[in-house]
Design an enzyme around this catalytic site. Structure first.
Site, PDB file in Angstrom:
ATOM      1  N   SER A  98       0.820  -1.204   0.000  1.00  0.00           N
ATOM      2  CA  SER A  98       0.000   0.000   0.000  1.00  0.00           C
ATOM      3  C   SER A  98       0.862   1.266   0.000  1.00  0.00           C
ATOM      4  CB  SER A  98      -0.881   0.007   1.245  1.00  0.00           C
ATOM      5  OG  SER A  98      -0.055   0.104   2.389  1.00  0.00           O
TER       6      SER A  98
ATOM      7  N   CYS B 158       2.871  -7.075   1.631  1.00  0.00           N
ATOM      8  CA  CYS B 158       1.879  -6.443   2.485  1.00  0.00           C
ATOM      9  C   CYS B 158       1.135  -7.558   3.217  1.00  0.00           C
ATOM     10  CB  CYS B 158       0.921  -5.658   1.589  1.00  0.00           C
ATOM     11  SG  CYS B 158      -0.494  -4.985   2.449  1.00  0.00           S
TER      12      CYS B 158
ATOM     13  N   CYS C 261       3.432  -6.667   9.775  1.00  0.00           N
ATOM     14  CA  CYS C 261       3.119  -5.575   8.851  1.00  0.00           C
ATOM     15  C   CYS C 261       4.461  -5.091   8.333  1.00  0.00           C
ATOM     16  CB  CYS C 261       2.391  -4.446   9.580  1.00  0.00           C
ATOM     17  SG  CYS C 261       2.194  -2.959   8.561  1.00  0.00           S
TER      18      CYS C 261
HETATM   19  N1  DGL Z   1       2.432  -2.694   4.951  1.00  0.00           N
HETATM   20  C1  DGL Z   1       1.158  -3.259   4.939  1.00  0.00           C
HETATM   21  C2  DGL Z   1       1.010  -4.513   5.731  1.00  0.00           C
HETATM   22  O1  DGL Z   1       1.972  -5.248   5.815  1.00  0.00           O
HETATM   23  C3  DGL Z   1      -0.036  -2.372   4.772  1.00  0.00           C
HETATM   24  C4  DGL Z   1      -0.361  -1.462   5.844  1.00  0.00           C
HETATM   25  C5  DGL Z   1      -1.561  -0.622   5.492  1.00  0.00           C
HETATM   26  O2  DGL Z   1      -1.637  -0.131   4.378  1.00  0.00           O
HETATM   27  O3  DGL Z   1      -2.426  -0.485   6.360  1.00  0.00           O
HETATM   28  O4  DGL Z   1      -0.041  -4.842   6.226  1.00  0.00           O
END
Ligand code: DGL
Length: 261
Positions: free
Chosen positions: A7, A69, A180
């Site tokens: 994202s 992600c 995340c």
């Molecule tokens: N970096 C992402 C993840 O690992 C997305 C975080 C987001 O856009 O809320 O979940």
């Protein structure tokens, strides 16, 4: 080319890890900065965005996709695998495998976005391999905007991390999964607040190591990936703040290109 998407800024921690594990492999990155964050959106929306992001990367020549992600990995993996006929990698399984190797007491903490934590996917995958493991999870919805905003060393960020980690600390976890890809950017604060005895596992480095091992045992796929040491970075919205944080995560000069999907 290896196609990688997230994202926003978080997936760049995966790009960095891939560059370290597989130097010379060509990479194409897409950060969906116009539609970030994913972690607060419905599964249906995240699936739709993930399909579009993957289509874009394939059009640019990607021969393998990494969903960098956790949010997309937890809700969209099946849809992507059904739709596209090329290797698709998610970041959750490698982090789970790593945590099960590292934990001594089988008491594992997981932090992630609201969508990832409420999907229950980490707990499910850990218990599939070790039904006796105890898994404690905490959604940390404020961390993604803090990272995107570049608030990496602010006292407010430290305070918020401490508050989020408190319930996990009282459960005496010995391993903490950063579920995340934005969170490795806050790793030193997280490690400090959870305590130095807890092993902190990043889904970003875990997936890079797993792909390195996969490619060394799958020459037919490895042959399809170009290796000219080139990388291209696309974003759906380009701001000076993003540019600044992106460079500090990748630790080298990169040129970001704006694209609308
Ligand atoms: N970096 C992402 C993840 O690992 C997305 C975080 C987001 O856009 O809320 O979940």
């Amino acid at each position: 080319m290896i196609g990688i998407f997230d994202s926003g800024i978080g997936g760049l921690t995966v790009v960095r890890a891939i560059m370290d594990e597989l130097p010379g492999y060509d990479i194409i990155y897409f950060g969906d900065t116009a539609r970030t964050p994913y972690g607060t959106k419905s599964g249906k929306t995240v699936i739709e965005y993930s399909l579009q992001n993957t289509e874009f990367l394939i059009k640019q020549g990607a021969k393998m996709i990494i969903m960098a992600c956790n949010t997309a990995s937890s809700v969209a993996t099946e849809s992507l695998k059904k739709r596209f006929n090329l290797p698709i990698y998610e970041v959750i399984t490698p982090a789970v495998n790593r945590s099960l190797k590292e934990t001594k007491k089988s008491i594992i903490g997981v932090i992630g976005t609201r969508a990832t934590i409420s999907s229950g996917i980490y707990e499910k995958k850990i218990k599939e391999q070790n039904p006796d493991a105890r898994v404690y999870s905490a959604a940390c919805p404020l961390l993604v905007p803090l990272v995107e905003e570049g608030w990496l060393k602010k006292p407010e960020t430290r305070m918020i991390v401490k508050k989020y980690l408190h319930p996990l600390k009282t459960r005496q976890i010995d391993t903490l999964i950063l579920g995340c890809t934005h969170y490795p950017i806050l790793k030193s604060i997280i490690q400090h607040k959870i305590g130095k005895r807890v092993r902190v596992i990043s889904s970003s480095t875990a997936v890079a190591k797993q792909i390195r091992d996969f490619l060394s045992s799958s020459p037919e796929i490895d042959r399809k990936l170009s290796k000219n040491g080139q990388s291209e970075f696309f974003v759906s919205d380009l701001t000076p703040q993003f540019e600044k944080t992106a460079k500090s995560v990748i630790r080298q000069h990169i040129q970001l290109k704006h694209v609308s999907l």
